[in-house]
Motif scaffolding. Structure first.
Motif, PDB file in Angstrom:
ATOM      1  N   TRP A   1      34.218  42.895  37.554  1.00 44.60           N
ATOM      2  CA  TRP A   1      35.512  42.327  37.888  1.00 44.60           C
ATOM      3  C   TRP A   1      36.639  43.196  37.340  1.00 44.60           C
ATOM      4  CZ3 TRP A   1      33.562  36.975  35.925  1.00 44.60           C
ATOM      5  CH2 TRP A   1      32.649  36.458  36.855  1.00 44.60           C
ATOM      6  N   SER A   2      37.813  43.004  37.871  1.00 48.63           N
ATOM      7  CA  SER A   2      38.992  43.754  37.450  1.00 48.63           C
ATOM      8  C   SER A   2      39.784  42.925  36.446  1.00 48.63           C
ATOM      9  CB  SER A   2      39.873  44.078  38.666  1.00 48.63           C
ATOM     10  OG  SER A   2      41.089  44.665  38.270  1.00 48.63           O
TER      11      SER A   2
ATOM     12  N   ARG B   1      43.361  42.839  33.988  1.00 49.64           N
ATOM     13  CA  ARG B   1      44.679  43.389  33.662  1.00 49.64           C
ATOM     14  C   ARG B   1      45.223  42.655  32.436  1.00 49.64           C
ATOM     15  NH1 ARG B   1      49.963  43.597  37.694  1.00 49.64           N
ATOM     16  NH2 ARG B   1      51.562  43.786  36.063  1.00 49.64           N
TER      17      ARG B   1
ATOM     18  N   GLN C   1      38.296  41.424  42.508  1.00 48.78           N
ATOM     19  CA  GLN C   1      38.415  42.751  43.105  1.00 48.78           C
ATOM     20  C   GLN C   1      39.646  43.441  42.564  1.00 48.78           C
ATOM     21  OE1 GLN C   1      38.575  41.476  47.200  1.00 48.78           O
ATOM     22  NE2 GLN C   1      40.789  41.699  47.283  1.00 48.78           N
ATOM     23  N   ARG C   2      39.613  44.775  42.561  1.00 54.14           N
ATOM     24  CA  ARG C   2      40.727  45.546  42.019  1.00 54.14           C
ATOM     25  C   ARG C   2      41.729  45.939  43.102  1.00 54.14           C
ATOM     26  NH1 ARG C   2      41.023  48.344  37.408  1.00 54.14           N
ATOM     27  NH2 ARG C   2      38.778  48.051  37.086  1.00 54.14           N
ATOM     28  N   ASP C   3      41.236  46.336  44.263  1.00 51.63           N
ATOM     29  CA  ASP C   3      42.097  46.881  45.300  1.00 51.63           C
ATOM     30  C   ASP C   3      42.473  45.830  46.329  1.00 51.63           C
ATOM     31  OD1 ASP C   3      41.911  49.433  44.136  1.00 51.63           O
ATOM     32  OD2 ASP C   3      39.974  49.751  45.121  1.00 51.63           O
TER      33      ASP C   3
END
Length: 300
Positions: A152-153, A155, A273-275
């Motif tokens: 997973w992403s 931040r 998701q990252r993108d």
């Protein structure tokens, strides 16, 4: 630039297996597709396709060229998607997961965003356990502390200070706390750690770092419960300053060894998701970061 369009047409022919099928997908006639391919071959002086009345096949050069043409089309689609996302307003259902202790921060953080976007709805799942984002269809999860490795992403939104807290009545009837070593003579509240105990690290200006290992008398997997038990005078607890700021201001709780600083908790926004994040997720992350960095004891 014309060759780029012809390369995209060539990639469509390879993908669909025929000039006519590629033409239907692109909104072109078969003859127009054929003409564009001939121009492309003439431009580079290389045969890309072997044509017969019944089928087409790739030449050796065409096979190698097709790989890069496909990558070009994928990159172009991704670029176009990013532009669409940049202009999208947050819509649909936003599914967020947050620990019990942080759930109260979600509403004030996202209230302006929800007020400004009538097409956006919110589903908030409050749970202290780690849930599977894919299985629960979660768009965004708030997590605290060290994150386990995953696909997973994550931040980082901010870091939140912690403070050692106790009820005034507890400190009045027990031995005074004047130095870190005095903490060992008190009952403690903490999260369960499978017998590992609570590792407490304290620092103060001009003094060596103190490291203590404490066995909590009472444990709970819920920060709100620990805060309530701390207020009831059942022990000292290490709590997030943003959670107890009102209690400290009102005197319901007092800071223990306020000149000594304990660790901070990084707060993360975790997504599957990252993108190509949808607008609702991107806007929510920005709103949460902006709000969380304004609460008491927050830092970048």
């Amino acid at each position: 630039m014309a060759d780029l369009r012809r390369m995209a047409i060539f990639a469509a022919v390879v993908e669909h297996g025929s000039l006519s099928a590629a033409g239907r997908q692109l909104g072109m006639s078969t003859s127009a597709v054929s003409q564009q391919l001939r121009t492309l071959e003439q431009s580079f002086g290389v045969t890309l396709l072997h044509r017969s009345t019944r089928k087409i096949s790739l030449s050796d050069a065409g096979q190698r060229f097709a790989v890069h043409c496909k990558a070009m089309v994928v990159a172009a689609d991704a670029a176009e998607a990013q532009l669409r996302l940049a202009h999208d307003a947050p819509t649909g259902q936003l599914r967020i997961s947050a620990p019990v202790g942080f759930a109260r921060l979600v509403a004030p953080a996202l209230a302006p965003m929800l007020a400004a976007n009538a097409g956006l709805t919110l589903h908030l799942m409050v749970a202290d356990e780690m849930i599977d984002l894919i299985e629960a269809r979660i768009d965004l999860a708030l997590r605290a502390g060290r994150l386990a490795d995953s696909s997973w992403s994550a931040r980082r939104l901010c870091a939140l200070d912690t403070v050692l807290c106790a009820a005034p009545a507890l400190l009045a009837r027990r031995a005074p706390v004047q130095a870190p070593a005095d903490l060992l003579r008190h009952d403690w509240l903490g999260l369960p750690r499978d017998g590992a105990g609570l590792e407490l690290e304290l620092s103060a200006p001009g003094k060596p770092v103190e490291q203590l290992r404490i066995e909590p008398r009472i444990t709970s997997n819920n920060q709100l419960s620990l805060q309530q038990m701390c207020g009831a005078g059942l022990g000292i607890a290490q709590l997030v300053r943003a959670d107890v700021d009102d209690d400290l201001r009102s005197g319901r709780l007092v800071a223990v060894l306020p000149e000594w600083h304990s660790r901070t908790f990084p707060i993360w926004a975790v997504t599957p998701q990252r993108d190509a994040q949808p607008a609702k997720v991107r806007h929510a992350i920005e709103a949460l970061q902006s709000y969380l960095r304004s609460v008491p004891g927050a830092s970048v």
